[in-house]
Every structure is written in structure tokens, then in C-alpha cells.
Motif scaffolding. Structure first.
Motif, PDB file in Angstrom:
ATOM      1  N   LYS A  35       0.827  -1.211   0.000  1.00 17.16           N
ATOM      2  CA  LYS A  35       0.000   0.000   0.000  1.00 17.16           C
ATOM      3  C   LYS A  35       0.861   1.262   0.000  1.00 17.16           C
ATOM      4  N   ASN A  36       1.965   1.237   0.727  1.00 16.19           N
ATOM      5  CA  ASN A  36       2.852   2.402   0.743  1.00 16.19           C
ATOM      6  C   ASN A  36       3.332   2.737  -0.666  1.00 16.19           C
ATOM      7  N   GLN A  37       3.775   1.728  -1.401  1.00 20.69           N
ATOM      8  CA  GLN A  37       4.261   1.966  -2.758  1.00 20.69           C
ATOM      9  C   GLN A  37       3.120   2.363  -3.687  1.00 20.69           C
ATOM     10  N   TRP A  38       1.934   1.826  -3.446  1.00 18.47           N
ATOM     11  CA  TRP A  38       0.752   2.201  -4.246  1.00 18.47           C
ATOM     12  C   TRP A  38       0.516   3.697  -4.146  1.00 18.47           C
ATOM     13  N   VAL A  39       0.587   4.227  -2.930  1.00 16.05           N
ATOM     14  CA  VAL A  39       0.349   5.656  -2.722  1.00 16.05           C
ATOM     15  C   VAL A  39       1.450   6.483  -3.382  1.00 16.05           C
ATOM     16  N   ILE A  40       2.701   6.055  -3.259  1.00 17.13           N
ATOM     17  CA  ILE A  40       3.798   6.761  -3.924  1.00 17.13           C
ATOM     18  C   ILE A  40       3.592   6.766  -5.435  1.00 17.13           C
ATOM     19  N   ASN A  41       3.249   5.611  -5.989  1.00 18.66           N
ATOM     20  CA  ASN A  41       3.001   5.528  -7.435  1.00 18.66           C
ATOM     21  C   ASN A  41       1.850   6.431  -7.849  1.00 18.66           C
ATOM     22  N   THR A  58      -0.643   3.254   9.113  1.00 20.30           N
ATOM     23  CA  THR A  58       0.658   3.100   9.770  1.00 20.30           C
ATOM     24  C   THR A  58       1.337   4.467   9.786  1.00 20.30           C
ATOM     25  N   PRO A  59       2.256   4.698  10.712  1.00 22.02           N
ATOM     26  CA  PRO A  59       3.003   5.962  10.703  1.00 22.02           C
ATOM     27  C   PRO A  59       3.750   6.187   9.389  1.00 22.02           C
ATOM     28  N   ALA A  60       4.294   5.114   8.805  1.00 20.21           N
ATOM     29  CA  ALA A  60       5.034   5.255   7.546  1.00 20.21           C
ATOM     30  C   ALA A  60       4.117   5.729   6.421  1.00 20.21           C
ATOM     31  N   LEU A  61       2.891   5.191   6.367  1.00 22.37           N
ATOM     32  CA  LEU A  61       1.945   5.597   5.326  1.00 22.37           C
ATOM     33  C   LEU A  61       1.553   7.060   5.501  1.00 22.37           C
ATOM     34  N   LEU A  62       1.318   7.462   6.725  1.00 24.41           N
ATOM     35  CA  LEU A  62       0.952   8.859   6.981  1.00 24.41           C
ATOM     36  C   LEU A  62       2.089   9.795   6.588  1.00 24.41           C
ATOM     37  N   ASP A  63       3.325   9.379   6.831  1.00 18.94           N
ATOM     38  CA  ASP A  63       4.477  10.195   6.439  1.00 18.94           C
ATOM     39  C   ASP A  63       4.555  10.355   4.924  1.00 18.94           C
ATOM     40  N   ILE A  64       4.200   9.299   4.201  1.00 17.88           N
ATOM     41  CA  ILE A  64       4.199   9.384   2.732  1.00 17.88           C
ATOM     42  C   ILE A  64       3.177  10.416   2.269  1.00 17.88           C
TER      43      ILE A  64
END
Length: 268
Positions: free
Chosen positions: A204-210, A247-253
Motif C-alpha cells: 500500500k505504501n508503494q501504491w500511494v507513492i506511485n 501506519t506511521p510510515a503511510l501517513l508520512d508518505i
């Protein structure tokens, strides 16, 4: 932009529409106000609306918005080509003309109220369910006069329901074809009225970046609204987690790339 749902709660007045509009404005938000009919056991509400039973409700609803005076993004009966909506032609004798008449009927109350502050969004789902010709999204199009913005809705639902064919889909897979199809069909600005990515089945993190790295190239999409919520399964478990702060990492993205909307150095 603050996405907000409302319903035909009764036949005379929406209980807190003015408070919703005022609260959004006080917090520097533009309301994406959605109005829907609801399921009933004694027939389809859309027939009663066209029969005039909700005229008092619609007069009040339109007048409150007109008196508000500030811009309001307004969606009426979104995802109408999906059989989960009571106003879909699947639930009105397989006749999409009913939806178009419903749309124009509601529009007439805003015209009479002089609600020039309303931005009308026509918003089908990305796919039609069922996928028959009579249920194609264009069968529901009321005409250019009634549409200021064309809405787009497609979700990466993930693989929680892989047994019924759901798969992980990247942002481009969901929106590239839809974008160029709508660019060819419509002259109005485009808007992703609601979208998100689930968690199960991919990164999901990479999905949001993409997504952030791609969406800036679709210049006719003027706004996109992330759906921050979830879908539940029949047992009350989270089936599709669409949360922005999962997750904190997702929010940071999100923080980094939303800042990048103003500071293009982030994309470097």
C-alpha cells in the motif's frame, strides 16, 4: 474538500444541512455534498420523489444551499450504474431513464432556488454492475446542461475477496484508461470524487507513492478525494482497510507528497 453524505431523511427538511455547510466553511473546507435515496421495503423511493412526495424536502434543501452562498460540490445519486444503489436502473425496472428524470427533477429545485453556487458532479462507478448495455454509465448521462464536473470513482479493493475475482490494481491500472475515455467523451473538468487503496494483496505504501507520481500527469483531473475508512465483512471484520493513517510510515508518505503538490522539489 470534505466528502459528506446526505439522504432523503423525510419529506419536509434535512435535519442539519445548514450546520454541515457552515461547519465546513468555518474550517476552510469545500463540501463535496452527496445526496442519495435509501432502500425501502415498500417500494423504490425514486418513484415517490418523481411523484412529488419529497417536493417540500427538495425546496428546503436547495434553498438552504442557495442561502449558504459559498461554492458547494454536489453529487446526486453517485455510482448509479452499480446494482448496490437503490436508484440504479437495476432497481428501477432496468430503465436508466428513471435516473435521468430523477436527476433533472432535483436539478429543477436548485434552479428555482437560484442556487448558482452549486457545482454539479455527475459520478458513475468505473465499472457497471451488471455489465449490460442498458446499464452502461452513458445511459445515465443527463446532458451537458446538468453537469459541471464529471466524477470518477475506482478503488484498489485488494485481495480480501479474491475468491470472487477481486485483485490488486495499481492506480494507473484503475485510472489511465478511464481518464482517456472520459477525456474523449466529456468537455468538463474531471474529478476523482472518492478513491483509495486497500492493504491486502500488495504494498500500500508503494501504491500511494506511485499514485502521487502519476496523478500529476492527468491534467484534466482537478481534484481527488481520498476515502479514509474501511469496508467490513459479514462478521464485522475489516475487509478492505482504506485508512490514510493505517501506519506511521503511510501517513508520512501522504505528508511528504501532499507537501510536494506545492513544493515540486519533493518529486525530484
Amino acid at each position: 474538500i470534505l466528502l459528506n453524505y446526505s439522504e432523503f431523511d423525510n419529506t419536509y427538511k434535512h435535519p442539519n444541512l445548514k450546520q454541515r455547510l457552515d461547519a465546513a466553511y468555518e474550517h476552510n473546507k469545500v463540501l463535496e455534498l452527496t445526496l442519495q435515496t435509501t432502500w425501502r421495503e415498500d417500494g423504490n423511493m425514486i418513484y415517490d420523489i418523481l411523484d412529488g412526495q419529497y417536493d417540500e424536502f427538495l425546496r428546503d434543501y436547495a434553498q438552504v444551499i442557495a442561502d449558504f452562498g459559498h461554492p458547494v460540490l454536489f453529487r446526486l445519486g453517485n455510482e448509479m450504474n452499480g446494482d448496490w444503489c437503490p436508484y440504479s436502473s437495476y432497481n428501477t425496472a432496468r430503465d436508466p431513464l428513471m435516473y435521468k428524470e430523477f436527476y433533472k427533477y432535483v436539478y429543477s429545485f436548485f434552479e428555482k432556488a437560484g442556487a448558482q453556487n452549486v457545482i454539479w458532479i455527475w459520478n458513475p462507478n468505473c465499472d457497471s454492475f451488471p455489465n449490460f448495455n442498458w446499464n452502461n454509465e452513458m445511459m445515465y448521462y443527463p446532458g451537458d446542461k446538468y453537469v459541471d464536473v464529471v466524477g470518477m470513482t475506482a478503488y484498489n479493493t485488494g485481495t480480501y475477496y479474491a475468491s470472487v475475482g477481486e485483485t490488486w490494481k495499481e492506480f494507473d491500472e484503475l485510472y489511465e484508461g478511464l481518464y482517456y475515455e472520459y477525456c474523449a467523451k466529456f468537455q468538463q473538468p474531471l474529478m476523482i470524487t472518492e478513491f483509495s487503496s486497500a492493504s491486502m494483496g500488495g504494498d500500500k505504501n508503494q501504491w500511494v507513492i506511485n499514485m502521487f507520481n502519476t496523478i500529476k500527469d492527468y491534467d484534466r483531473i482537478k481534484a481527488a478525494v481520498w476515502w479514509d475508512g474501511c469496508d467490513w465483512d459479514a462478521n464485522g471484520n475489516v475487509a478492505r482497510s482504506y485508512f490514510m493513517d493505517e501506519t506511521p510510515a503511510l501517513l508520512d508518505i501522504f505528508k511528504k507528497y501532499l507537501k510536494g503538490s506545492w513544493d515540486r522539489d519533493v518529486y525530484a
